[in-house]
Write an enzyme that holds these catalytic residues in place. Structure first.
Site, PDB file in Angstrom:
ATOM      1  N   SER A 109     -12.631  -4.704   0.193  1.00  0.00           N
ATOM      2  CA  SER A 109     -12.627  -4.109   1.440  1.00  0.00           C
ATOM      3  C   SER A 109     -14.384  -4.065   1.165  1.00  0.00           C
ATOM      4  O   SER A 109     -15.117  -3.510   0.328  1.00  0.00           O
ATOM      5  CB  SER A 109     -12.659  -2.642   1.854  1.00  0.00           C
ATOM      6  OG  SER A 109     -11.482  -2.871   1.786  1.00  0.00           O
ATOM      7  N   ARG A 138      -0.017  -0.961   0.417  1.00  0.00           N
ATOM      8  CA  ARG A 138       0.088  -0.047  -0.191  1.00  0.00           C
ATOM      9  C   ARG A 138       1.124   1.096   0.313  1.00  0.00           C
ATOM     10  O   ARG A 138       1.599   1.802   0.905  1.00  0.00           O
ATOM     11  CB  ARG A 138      -0.162  -0.043   0.790  1.00  0.00           C
ATOM     12  CG  ARG A 138      -1.797   1.569   1.082  1.00  0.00           C
ATOM     13  CD  ARG A 138      -3.062   0.985   2.061  1.00  0.00           C
ATOM     14  NE  ARG A 138      -2.371   0.948   3.647  1.00  0.00           N
ATOM     15  CZ  ARG A 138      -3.301   0.945   4.769  1.00  0.00           C
ATOM     16  NH1 ARG A 138      -4.954   0.155   4.469  1.00  0.00           N
ATOM     17  NH2 ARG A 138      -2.739   0.437   5.721  1.00  0.00           N
ATOM     18  N   LYS A 154      -6.140   4.931   9.952  1.00  0.00           N
ATOM     19  CA  LYS A 154      -7.121   4.985   9.064  1.00  0.00           C
ATOM     20  C   LYS A 154      -8.162   6.210  10.083  1.00  0.00           C
ATOM     21  O   LYS A 154      -8.924   5.287  10.805  1.00  0.00           O
ATOM     22  CB  LYS A 154      -8.131   4.080   8.074  1.00  0.00           C
ATOM     23  CG  LYS A 154      -7.789   3.606   6.751  1.00  0.00           C
ATOM     24  CD  LYS A 154      -8.168   3.081   6.156  1.00  0.00           C
ATOM     25  CE  LYS A 154      -7.700   2.719   4.842  1.00  0.00           C
ATOM     26  NZ  LYS A 154      -8.884   2.397   3.545  1.00  0.00           N
TER      27      LYS A 154
END
Length: 212
Positions: free
Chosen positions: A111, A42, A140
């Protein structure tokens, strides 16, 4: 390479926030040597050329250990780097469009936060689902914790492998036992650890208890 439940057992998601004493590749290799069953790259801030070069390096590294390599969000990078798959969120390219681009063989992870999103993702061709955030997480800031009842309901509703993500640590991982998830995806619990390899080994031992 297709996805199975064992592949989800300990899923490492990279974050270069903790790169320093070790390079990202060294951190990933330490994790691969100690029980990680899947790796997702990521990168939110690298330019495309640097991201692609890194993805190719990670693909080679993961394949040396026989572990699937997934790229987050960037479908073209996943295709160009020799990745085994791509993972997209609800705000990224639609899962059905991703499946059309990557073909039937590559792994598609999506997701999901509700049963409806989960079922829609499976209909669109998802091979596995990332469910969360199951705990509050620093990686997040806008992610609210998913209620345990929702996590269990999604796991009951789908037949594809599921992986819980969000704020998972050695201290809380076993709270997920009995929820139906097949494994855990972790970020800081491995890459933020002083010794990523040792952390991965401990998490591998704990995650193996989830299916018991």
């Amino acid at each position: 390479m297709k996805c199975d439940k064992q592949m989800m057992r300990l899923y490492a998601v990279t974050d270069r926030a903790w790169v320093g004493k070790m390079t990202l590749a060294q951190q990933v290799e330490a994790a691969l040597q100690n029980g990680v069953t899947c790796v997702q790259l990521r990168e939110k801030h690298l330019d495309k050329a640097a991201f692609l070069a890194e993805a190719k390096e990670m693909a080679d590294l993961c394949h040396r250990y026989g572990v699937p390599f997934i790229v987050n969000d960037e479908v073209e990078i996943a295709l160009a780097s020799g990745a085994d798959g791509v993972h997209v969120g609800q705000e990224d390219m639609a899962a059905a469009d991703v499946r059309q681009k990557i073909g039937p063989e590559m792994i598609l992870g999506v997701s999901a936060h509700t049963v409806e999103e989960a079922l829609a993702a499976v209909r669109a061709g998802a091979d596995y689902l990332g469910l969360g955030a199951v705990f509050t997480t620093s990686t997040k800031a806008d992610a609210e914790a998913m209620p345990r009842a929702t996590l269990e309901a999604i796991c009951r509703a789908v037949e594809v492998p599921t992986v819980a993500i969000g704020g998972i640590s050695e201290q809380n991982i076993l709270q997920l036992k009995g929820s139906g998830v097949d494994g855990v995806a972790v970020v800081s619990a491995i890459f933020g650890a002083e010794d990523p390899g040792a952390a991965a080994a401990r998490l591998a031992a704990l995650s193996s208890q989830l299916a018991e």
